[in-house]
Design a protein around this motif. Sequence first.
Motif, PDB file in Angstrom:
ATOM      1  N   GLY A  14       0.804  -1.220   0.000  1.00 17.74           N
ATOM      2  CA  GLY A  14       0.000   0.000   0.000  1.00 17.74           C
ATOM      3  C   GLY A  14       0.832   1.262   0.000  1.00 17.74           C
ATOM      4  N   ARG A  29      -0.158   7.904   7.302  1.00 16.11           N
ATOM      5  CA  ARG A  29       0.650   6.815   6.769  1.00 16.11           C
ATOM      6  C   ARG A  29       1.217   5.954   7.882  1.00 16.11           C
ATOM      7  NH1 ARG A  29       5.208   9.054   3.566  1.00 16.11           N
ATOM      8  NH2 ARG A  29       4.784  11.030   4.598  1.00 16.11           N
ATOM      9  N   TRP A  36      -1.575   3.748   9.260  1.00 14.87           N
ATOM     10  CA  TRP A  36      -1.885   2.630   8.366  1.00 14.87           C
ATOM     11  C   TRP A  36      -0.781   1.587   8.407  1.00 14.87           C
ATOM     12  CZ3 TRP A  36       0.128   0.101   4.157  1.00 14.87           C
ATOM     13  CH2 TRP A  36      -0.757  -0.736   3.453  1.00 14.87           C
ATOM     14  N   TRP A  37       0.467   2.026   8.443  1.00 17.51           N
ATOM     15  CA  TRP A  37       1.600   1.092   8.489  1.00 17.51           C
ATOM     16  C   TRP A  37       1.538   0.245   9.752  1.00 17.51           C
ATOM     17  CZ3 TRP A  37       5.636  -0.583  11.318  1.00 17.51           C
ATOM     18  CH2 TRP A  37       6.693  -1.217  10.655  1.00 17.51           C
ATOM     19  N   THR A  77      -1.342  -2.208   9.503  1.00 24.20           N
ATOM     20  CA  THR A  77      -1.061  -3.288   8.552  1.00 24.20           C
ATOM     21  C   THR A  77      -0.082  -4.296   9.144  1.00 24.20           C
ATOM     22  OG1 THR A  77      -1.433  -1.798   6.693  1.00 24.20           O
ATOM     23  CG2 THR A  77      -0.202  -3.806   6.246  1.00 24.20           C
ATOM     24  N   HIS A  99      -5.571  -3.747   3.117  1.00 26.18           N
ATOM     25  CA  HIS A  99      -5.466  -3.397   1.701  1.00 26.18           C
ATOM     26  C   HIS A  99      -6.840  -3.121   1.094  1.00 26.18           C
ATOM     27  CE1 HIS A  99      -1.308  -4.622   2.181  1.00 26.18           C
ATOM     28  NE2 HIS A  99      -1.736  -5.754   2.718  1.00 26.18           N
ATOM     29  N   GLY A 132      -7.362   0.354   2.220  1.00 26.33           N
ATOM     30  CA  GLY A 132      -6.521   1.207   1.390  1.00 26.33           C
ATOM     31  C   GLY A 132      -5.613   2.108   2.207  1.00 26.33           C
ATOM     32  N   ALA A 133      -4.403   2.262   1.729  1.00 24.67           N
ATOM     33  CA  ALA A 133      -3.443   3.161   2.371  1.00 24.67           C
ATOM     34  C   ALA A 133      -3.771   4.607   2.025  1.00 24.67           C
ATOM     35  CB  ALA A 133      -2.027   2.819   1.920  1.00 24.67           C
ATOM     36  N   GLN A 172      -3.454   8.148   0.520  1.00 26.94           N
ATOM     37  CA  GLN A 172      -2.794   8.566  -0.712  1.00 26.94           C
ATOM     38  C   GLN A 172      -2.755  10.089  -0.802  1.00 26.94           C
ATOM     39  OE1 GLN A 172      -1.350   6.373  -2.759  1.00 26.94           O
ATOM     40  NE2 GLN A 172      -2.067   4.681  -1.445  1.00 26.94           N
TER      41      GLN A 172
END
Length: 224
Positions: free
Chosen positions: A118, A134, A137-138, A141, A172, A175-176, A178
């Motif tokens: 992602g 970010r 999300w990291w 994940t 995923h 969604g990461a 953007q």
Amino acid sequence: MFQRIAFSAGVAGLLAALLLSVLQSLWMTPLILQAETYEVQTEAPAMAQHHEHGDEAWSPEDGWPRTLSTFGGNLVVAVGFGLVLAGLFNLRPPTRLRQGLLWGLAGYATFCLAPSLGLPPELPGTAAADLTLRQAWWIGTATATATALALLAFARHPGFKLAALGLLVLPHLLGAPQPVAHGSLAPEDLQRHFQLAVLASNLPFWLLLGLACSWLFRRQGARC
């Protein structure tokens, strides 16, 4: 027990950090330096137009200062991950050396491969979303991937296996984060080459970390 964990993590982390630093200096650093030339070429006209020079963020000079700085960062990260592995070995001691490789592969999938699907590695001058988003999300994940791999490896009930598959794909599907507009100062081919270099360099790093940490942990246990 703490001495056993600390020794295994420290030595394994040192070896893995040395390997990663060599791979980075041979493969990744030249790509970063090349990308920085595009960044400088873009910033130069703007600097000339405004005639203003603000305070620049500190960065190590090229050559040995950059290499030593990179190694220092790699060492801190490698020892930290080594402590995690050694702590897990304390809960579930490896009985065979190859199990260390499997733990290393799990670490690679958790902390490198899954997040990069992602949020692929980025060269300087690449547009990116908000850093906090970010990072969140990291972390999510990596946590979901680690939990899923643990369920797949150790859980017996089929329901847990199904839940593990769901955890693997959930980040995923969400969604990461953007950027508003995608863009990069470096050419697309250079970006792809860099992403491949990061993924390829981290694989031997994790394999060596898992193998060395497992071997040292077992060796220290045999001496006790």
